[in-house]
Write a protein that holds these residues in place. Structure first.
Motif, PDB file in Angstrom:
ATOM      1  N   LEU A  12      45.413 -52.163  95.589  1.00 46.74           N
ATOM      2  CA  LEU A  12      44.994 -52.330  94.195  1.00 46.74           C
ATOM      3  C   LEU A  12      44.839 -51.019  93.441  1.00 46.74           C
ATOM      4  CD1 LEU A  12      42.342 -55.125  94.760  1.00 46.74           C
ATOM      5  CD2 LEU A  12      44.728 -55.387  94.053  1.00 46.74           C
ATOM      6  N   GLY A  13      44.764 -49.912  94.171  1.00 51.89           N
ATOM      7  CA  GLY A  13      44.651 -48.600  93.517  1.00 51.89           C
ATOM      8  C   GLY A  13      43.209 -48.237  93.215  1.00 51.89           C
ATOM      9  N   ASN A  14      43.045 -47.352  92.234  1.00 53.29           N
ATOM     10  CA  ASN A  14      41.734 -46.832  91.862  1.00 53.29           C
ATOM     11  C   ASN A  14      41.060 -47.790  90.883  1.00 53.29           C
ATOM     12  OD1 ASN A  14      39.497 -45.384  91.195  1.00 53.29           O
ATOM     13  ND2 ASN A  14      40.595 -43.538  90.569  1.00 53.29           N
ATOM     14  N   LEU A  15      40.071 -48.506  91.369  1.00 54.62           N
ATOM     15  CA  LEU A  15      39.414 -49.513  90.538  1.00 54.62           C
ATOM     16  C   LEU A  15      38.481 -48.912  89.502  1.00 54.62           C
ATOM     17  CD1 LEU A  15      38.655 -52.199  93.265  1.00 54.62           C
ATOM     18  CD2 LEU A  15      40.628 -52.015  91.754  1.00 54.62           C
ATOM     19  N   GLU A  16      38.114 -47.656  89.666  1.00 54.78           N
ATOM     20  CA  GLU A  16      37.236 -47.016  88.686  1.00 54.78           C
ATOM     21  C   GLU A  16      37.917 -46.853  87.326  1.00 54.78           C
ATOM     22  OE1 GLU A  16      36.097 -43.463  90.777  1.00 54.78           O
ATOM     23  OE2 GLU A  16      34.192 -44.389  91.345  1.00 54.78           O
ATOM     24  N   LYS A  17      39.218 -47.006  87.274  1.00 54.53           N
ATOM     25  CA  LYS A  17      39.942 -46.872  86.012  1.00 54.53           C
ATOM     26  C   LYS A  17      39.891 -48.148  85.182  1.00 54.53           C
ATOM     27  CE  LYS A  17      43.026 -43.300  87.674  1.00 54.53           C
ATOM     28  NZ  LYS A  17      44.403 -42.907  87.944  1.00 54.53           N
ATOM     29  N   GLN A  18      39.292 -49.212  85.725  1.00 54.06           N
ATOM     30  CA  GLN A  18      39.146 -50.463  84.989  1.00 54.06           C
ATOM     31  C   GLN A  18      38.057 -50.320  83.927  1.00 54.06           C
ATOM     32  OE1 GLN A  18      41.111 -53.079  85.413  1.00 54.06           O
ATOM     33  NE2 GLN A  18      42.180 -52.131  87.116  1.00 54.06           N
ATOM     34  N   ARG A  19      38.147 -51.114  82.877  1.00 57.93           N
ATOM     35  CA  ARG A  19      37.156 -51.097  81.798  1.00 57.93           C
ATOM     36  C   ARG A  19      35.855 -51.729  82.292  1.00 57.93           C
ATOM     37  NH1 ARG A  19      35.545 -54.089  76.956  1.00 57.93           N
ATOM     38  NH2 ARG A  19      36.515 -55.959  77.767  1.00 57.93           N
ATOM     39  N   ASP A  20      34.735 -51.064  82.009  1.00 52.74           N
ATOM     40  CA  ASP A  20      33.419 -51.581  82.370  1.00 52.74           C
ATOM     41  C   ASP A  20      33.020 -52.725  81.449  1.00 52.74           C
ATOM     42  OD1 ASP A  20      33.084 -49.635  84.330  1.00 52.74           O
ATOM     43  OD2 ASP A  20      32.090 -48.255  82.969  1.00 52.74           O
ATOM     44  N   VAL A  21      32.405 -53.757  82.025  1.00 57.99           N
ATOM     45  CA  VAL A  21      31.822 -54.848  81.253  1.00 57.99           C
ATOM     46  C   VAL A  21      30.419 -55.097  81.786  1.00 57.99           C
ATOM     47  CG1 VAL A  21      34.017 -55.965  80.669  1.00 57.99           C
ATOM     48  CG2 VAL A  21      32.807 -56.651  82.715  1.00 57.99           C
ATOM     49  N   THR A  22      29.605 -55.753  80.990  1.00 57.81           N
ATOM     50  CA  THR A  22      28.241 -56.098  81.381  1.00 57.81           C
ATOM     51  C   THR A  22      28.128 -57.608  81.492  1.00 57.81           C
ATOM     52  OG1 THR A  22      27.363 -54.157  80.245  1.00 57.81           O
ATOM     53  CG2 THR A  22      25.819 -55.938  80.708  1.00 57.81           C
ATOM     54  N   ILE A  23      27.546 -58.064  82.600  1.00 55.67           N
ATOM     55  CA  ILE A  23      27.274 -59.489  82.772  1.00 55.67           C
ATOM     56  C   ILE A  23      25.794 -59.664  83.062  1.00 55.67           C
ATOM     57  CG2 ILE A  23      29.612 -60.058  83.553  1.00 55.67           C
ATOM     58  CD1 ILE A  23      28.507 -60.109  86.437  1.00 55.67           C
ATOM     59  N   TYR A  24      25.303 -60.881  82.873  1.00 53.89           N
ATOM     60  CA  TYR A  24      23.898 -61.197  83.129  1.00 53.89           C
ATOM     61  C   TYR A  24      23.841 -62.381  84.078  1.00 53.89           C
ATOM     62  CZ  TYR A  24      23.209 -58.209  79.125  1.00 53.89           C
ATOM     63  OH  TYR A  24      23.230 -57.136  78.283  1.00 53.89           O
ATOM     64  N   PHE A  25      23.121 -62.205  85.186  1.00 54.69           N
ATOM     65  CA  PHE A  25      22.941 -63.284  86.156  1.00 54.69           C
ATOM     66  C   PHE A  25      21.458 -63.574  86.258  1.00 54.69           C
ATOM     67  CE2 PHE A  25      22.352 -64.674  90.660  1.00 54.69           C
ATOM     68  CZ  PHE A  25      23.008 -65.883  90.540  1.00 54.69           C
ATOM     69  N   ASP A  26      21.074 -64.787  85.908  1.00 48.35           N
ATOM     70  CA  ASP A  26      19.664 -65.189  85.880  1.00 48.35           C
ATOM     71  C   ASP A  26      18.815 -64.181  85.115  1.00 48.35           C
ATOM     72  OD1 ASP A  26      20.136 -67.556  87.187  1.00 48.35           O
ATOM     73  OD2 ASP A  26      19.561 -66.809  89.161  1.00 48.35           O
ATOM     74  N   GLY A  27      19.361 -63.715  83.991  1.00 48.92           N
ATOM     75  CA  GLY A  27      18.638 -62.822  83.097  1.00 48.92           C
ATOM     76  C   GLY A  27      18.693 -61.348  83.450  1.00 48.92           C
ATOM     77  N   GLN A  28      19.223 -61.008  84.624  1.00 49.13           N
ATOM     78  CA  GLN A  28      19.302 -59.602  85.022  1.00 49.13           C
ATOM     79  C   GLN A  28      20.696 -59.060  84.726  1.00 49.13           C
ATOM     80  OE1 GLN A  28      17.795 -58.779  88.920  1.00 49.13           O
ATOM     81  NE2 GLN A  28      18.570 -56.695  88.931  1.00 49.13           N
ATOM     82  N   GLN A  29      20.746 -57.836  84.226  1.00 50.38           N
ATOM     83  CA  GLN A  29      22.000 -57.203  83.836  1.00 50.38           C
ATOM     84  C   GLN A  29      22.702 -56.589  85.043  1.00 50.38           C
ATOM     85  OE1 GLN A  29      21.764 -54.626  80.400  1.00 50.38           O
ATOM     86  NE2 GLN A  29      23.211 -53.212  81.319  1.00 50.38           N
ATOM     87  N   TYR A  30      24.025 -56.765  85.100  1.00 47.26           N
ATOM     88  CA  TYR A  30      24.850 -56.185  86.153  1.00 47.26           C
ATOM     89  C   TYR A  30      26.103 -55.571  85.544  1.00 47.26           C
ATOM     90  CZ  TYR A  30      21.993 -58.779  89.469  1.00 47.26           C
ATOM     91  OH  TYR A  30      20.945 -59.258  90.190  1.00 47.26           O
ATOM     92  N   ALA A  31      26.599 -54.539  86.183  1.00 44.41           N
ATOM     93  CA  ALA A  31      27.856 -53.914  85.775  1.00 44.41           C
ATOM     94  C   ALA A  31      29.001 -54.602  86.502  1.00 44.41           C
ATOM     95  CB  ALA A  31      27.842 -52.432  86.113  1.00 44.41           C
ATOM     96  N   ALA A  32      30.119 -54.728  85.821  1.00 42.37           N
ATOM     97  CA  ALA A  32      31.320 -55.316  86.412  1.00 42.37           C
ATOM     98  C   ALA A  32      32.523 -54.585  85.834  1.00 42.37           C
ATOM     99  CB  ALA A  32      31.392 -56.807  86.098  1.00 42.37           C
ATOM    100  N   TYR A  33      33.669 -54.829  86.429  1.00 41.41           N
ATOM    101  CA  TYR A  33      34.925 -54.293  85.912  1.00 41.41           C
ATOM    102  C   TYR A  33      35.753 -55.432  85.337  1.00 41.41           C
ATOM    103  CZ  TYR A  33      34.315 -49.845  88.428  1.00 41.41           C
ATOM    104  OH  TYR A  33      33.862 -48.636  88.888  1.00 41.41           O
ATOM    105  N   GLU A  34      36.483 -55.138  84.274  1.00 44.86           N
ATOM    106  CA  GLU A  34      37.424 -56.108  83.738  1.00 44.86           C
ATOM    107  C   GLU A  34      38.384 -56.474  84.871  1.00 44.86           C
ATOM    108  OE1 GLU A  34      40.364 -54.798  80.723  1.00 44.86           O
ATOM    109  OE2 GLU A  34      39.298 -56.230  79.453  1.00 44.86           O
TER     110      GLU A  34
END
Length: 111
Positions: A12-34
């Motif tokens: 898959l290559g270097n995943l750090e080059k993906q765009r960052d997105v923010t998600i919320y699970f049960d009210g808590q914020q988490y970082a994710a990649y597009e």
């Protein structure tokens, strides 16, 4: 907690080059990649329990990771029974633990 994410993958290559997105699970914020699924983003953040079994109350998480078993079902932006392993993340997505059904509904009664 430190990230459990694999940042470089031989295929898959270097995943750090993906765009960052923010998600919320049960009210808590988490970082994710597009391009992450809900399951992969939460697993990378150390989240293992996505819901609890309707009858026994035991924790449930990722089992098959191919959409067959429905163990990873969650509520996304108010929509129930969404499979976390198949659903791509979107910025500001609101994810909630799967809704447990009452004992009455499990026996065929009304909610």
């Amino acid at each position: 907690m430190s990230s459990m994410r694999v940042d470089h993958h031989s295929v898959l290559g270097n995943l750090e080059k993906q765009r960052d997105v923010t998600i919320y699970f049960d009210g808590q914020q988490y970082a994710a990649y597009e391009g992450d699924t809900i399951a992969s983003a939460l697993l990378a953040s150390g989240v293992r329990t996505l819901r609890h079994h309707e009858d026994k109350g035991t924790p449930r998480g990722i089992y098959c990771n191919i959409g067959h078993c429905f163990e990873c079902r969650v509520t996304v932006n108010g929509k129930n029974t969404v499979r976390a392993c198949l659903t791509p993340v979107e910025n500001n997505m609101r994810i909630e633990s799967g809704i447990s059904l009452s004992t009455t509904s499990l026996k065929g009664g009304q909610l």
